[in-house]
Enzyme design. Structure first.
Site, mmCIF file in Angstrom:
data_model
loop_
_atom_site.group_PDB
_atom_site.id
_atom_site.type_symbol
_atom_site.label_atom_id
_atom_site.label_comp_id
_atom_site.label_asym_id
_atom_site.label_seq_id
_atom_site.Cartn_x
_atom_site.Cartn_y
_atom_site.Cartn_z
ATOM 1 N N LYS A 48 40.462 39.061 48.493
ATOM 2 C CA LYS A 48 40.034 37.752 49.018
ATOM 3 C C LYS A 48 40.974 37.324 50.147
ATOM 4 O O LYS A 48 42.181 37.612 50.090
ATOM 5 C CB LYS A 48 40.039 36.743 47.865
ATOM 6 C CG LYS A 48 39.442 35.386 48.203
ATOM 7 C CD LYS A 48 39.382 34.491 46.959
ATOM 8 C CE LYS A 48 38.799 33.128 47.271
ATOM 9 N NZ LYS A 48 38.677 32.266 46.077
ATOM 10 N N SER A 123 34.258 30.023 45.251
ATOM 11 C CA SER A 123 34.595 30.349 46.614
ATOM 12 C C SER A 123 34.807 31.848 46.843
ATOM 13 O O SER A 123 34.829 32.286 47.995
ATOM 14 C CB SER A 123 35.878 29.612 47.020
ATOM 15 O OG SER A 123 36.960 30.050 46.223
ATOM 16 N N SER A 147 35.988 29.627 40.777
ATOM 17 C CA SER A 147 35.693 30.481 41.939
ATOM 18 C C SER A 147 35.669 31.977 41.696
ATOM 19 O O SER A 147 35.250 32.727 42.578
ATOM 20 C CB SER A 147 36.682 30.191 43.055
ATOM 21 O OG SER A 147 36.261 29.066 43.747
#
Ligand code: GLN
Length: 446
Positions: A48, A123, A147
């Site tokens: 990420k 997210s 997330s």
């Protein structure tokens, strides 16, 4: 390919696997990757965009961090490299991990691989979409209020949010420091255990890291153990039909496997969203104060004085959702409102914890929805409050630091995945994995 098999590959085989994945990722239309770098030799793991990999760009999906290059490896990256993994590729995400759809990224939205007109969740939407699409074999995400778990559920993959303090946050771009945890997003439960084992453990560089020996989960997986699992009846009523169906399917499978189901209610859940959005925004406003145009990334041009430098850089660099949260966070921390909002939210946080603990007096695990519905259409969550509401099942877990694993249970009539989560007491993670593996094997999701 699963992690266990990939860990047996030799150097050349790993190289061709990595190249193959990167090529597929470049050809893909999902916008799940926003960078294609690799580091070291090993099993490729997608990272990420808020986790530092030395010499890679790290932007947290934001314009304000364009041009910023990570000066060191996050602890999880060091650990991956030591365990035979290699950080490979950058995953798209909501700007500063604020969002539930991966639509607020500076790089544009990621698409859901099951239906390109839908969001992958957020997210960590890039991480989950890539694993579901087969363009990453596993990924790291971060979970501040869902997330990891929610995009995993929307994309039909496994996501694990560890107990707060089990995985070092050193080198993770901070969103809300009392809630953030890094965790794995993988194809199945065993892979989640393997990747989690690689990144877990005490780290002196993170003051919130728990000084405990990590007992590896993967070698101790045991589907024969029977547990008591609580279902929260009034919780499930808030979810739509697809989720209720998945719930019924999972409960039946658990009973058939010999686990004991007990029924409970929770009364404080109505406060979860307000409490979370006060605490998360307060911490976010504080953490984001460091992006001032001087120390990191982008700086606005045509500046006359220091005041203008801050204002122009931040006005141009942050997106709308991030600005909204900075405003909210500064408001709840301002004098006169601090007691009324922030302090009260911290007290409610304790009430929520007490209520969970009461259930854990009788149950080993709690089975809960992750989101109230399947993945929504791109562009459909215009109203920020509506988006915040969709976090209702995930955020309490972060408020009280519990571990939880998101597991795909079924697909609805349109072929969209529905996932549920198993939640345990802090630091008691093995039962989650045991039951999740047991469920995975008995429900036949695929
Ligand atoms: N959707 C939640 C938020 O926007 C959770 C995000 C996250 O876990 N990073 O705050």
């Amino acid at each position: 390919m699963k992690l266990k098999e990939a860990l047996k590959l030799n150097k050349n085989e790993l190289k061709s696997l990595t190249n193959e994945l990167l090529q597929k990722a470049k050809d893909s239309n999902l916008n799940a990757y926003i960078g294609f770098e690799t580091k070291g030799n090993g099993v490729p793991i997608l990272i990420k965009d808020n986790i530092q990999v030395k010499d890679w760009s790290v932007t947290s999906g934001s314009k304000i961090l364009q041009g910023y290059i990570a000066p060191y490896n996050a602890t999880v990256i060091e650990k991956l490299l030591n365990a035979g993994f290699a950080p490979t590729g950058r995953a798209n995400m909501d700007e500063f991990a604020m969002g539930s759809t991966t639509e607020s990224s500076y790089y544009g939205p990621t698409l859901n691989p099951h239906d390109n007109s839908r969001v992958p969740g957020g997210s960590s939407g890039g991480s989950a979409a890539a694993v579901a699409e087969g363009i990453a074999i596993a990924a790291l995400g971060s979970d501040t209020g869902g997330s990891i778990r929610q995009p995993a559920a929307y994309c039909g993959v496994v996501g694990f949010k560890p107990t707060y303090g089990k995985v070092s946050r050193y080198g993770l771009g901070a969103y809300a420091s009392s809630l953030d945890q890094i965790g794995p997003i993988t194809q199945d439960v065993e892979d989640a255990a393997l990747l989690y084992d690689a990144i877990a453990g005490y780290d002196t560089k993170d003051s919130t890291s728990a000084n405990l020996e990590h007992t590896p989960i993967a070698p101790n997986l045991d589907t024969n153990k029977k547990y008591t699992i609580a279902v929260i009846d009034n919780y499930i009523q808030e979810a739509d039909k697809d989720v209720q169906k998945a719930y019924a399917k999972a409960v039946k499978a658990l009973e058939d496997e010999g686990h004991t189901i007990i029924h409970k209610n929770m009364s404080n859940t109505k406060y979860d969203i307000a409490t979370y959005y006060i605490i998360a925004t307060a911490e976010a406003a504080t953490n984001l104060a460091r992006y001032d145009g001087i120390r990191y990334g982008k700086r606005a041009s045509d500046i006359k004085n220091i005041q203008e430098l801050f204002i122009k850089t931040r006005s141009e660099g942050f997106g709308d959702e991030v600005k909204r949260r900075i405003l909210l966070g500064n408001f709840v921390l301002s004098s006169g409102y601090y007691d009324a909002y922030y302090l009260k939210a911290q007290k409610v946080r304790h009430l929520i914890r007490d209520e969970f603990n009461k259930i854990f007096d009788e149950a080993d695990l709690i089975l809960s929805p992750i989101a109230p519905s399947v993945a929504p259409k791109l562009g459909s969550t215009h109203d920020p409050l509506e988006m915040y509401k969709s976090d209702m099942f995930t955020i309490a877990i972060n408020l009280i630091g519990l571990p939880a694993l998101s597991l795909p249970i079924m697909k609805n009539e349109d072929g969209l995945p529905v996932g549920l989560q198993l939640i345990a007491k802090a630091f008691n993670e093995q039962p989650i994995f045991n039951v999740a593996l047991n469920l995975e094997q008995s429900i036949n999701y695929n």
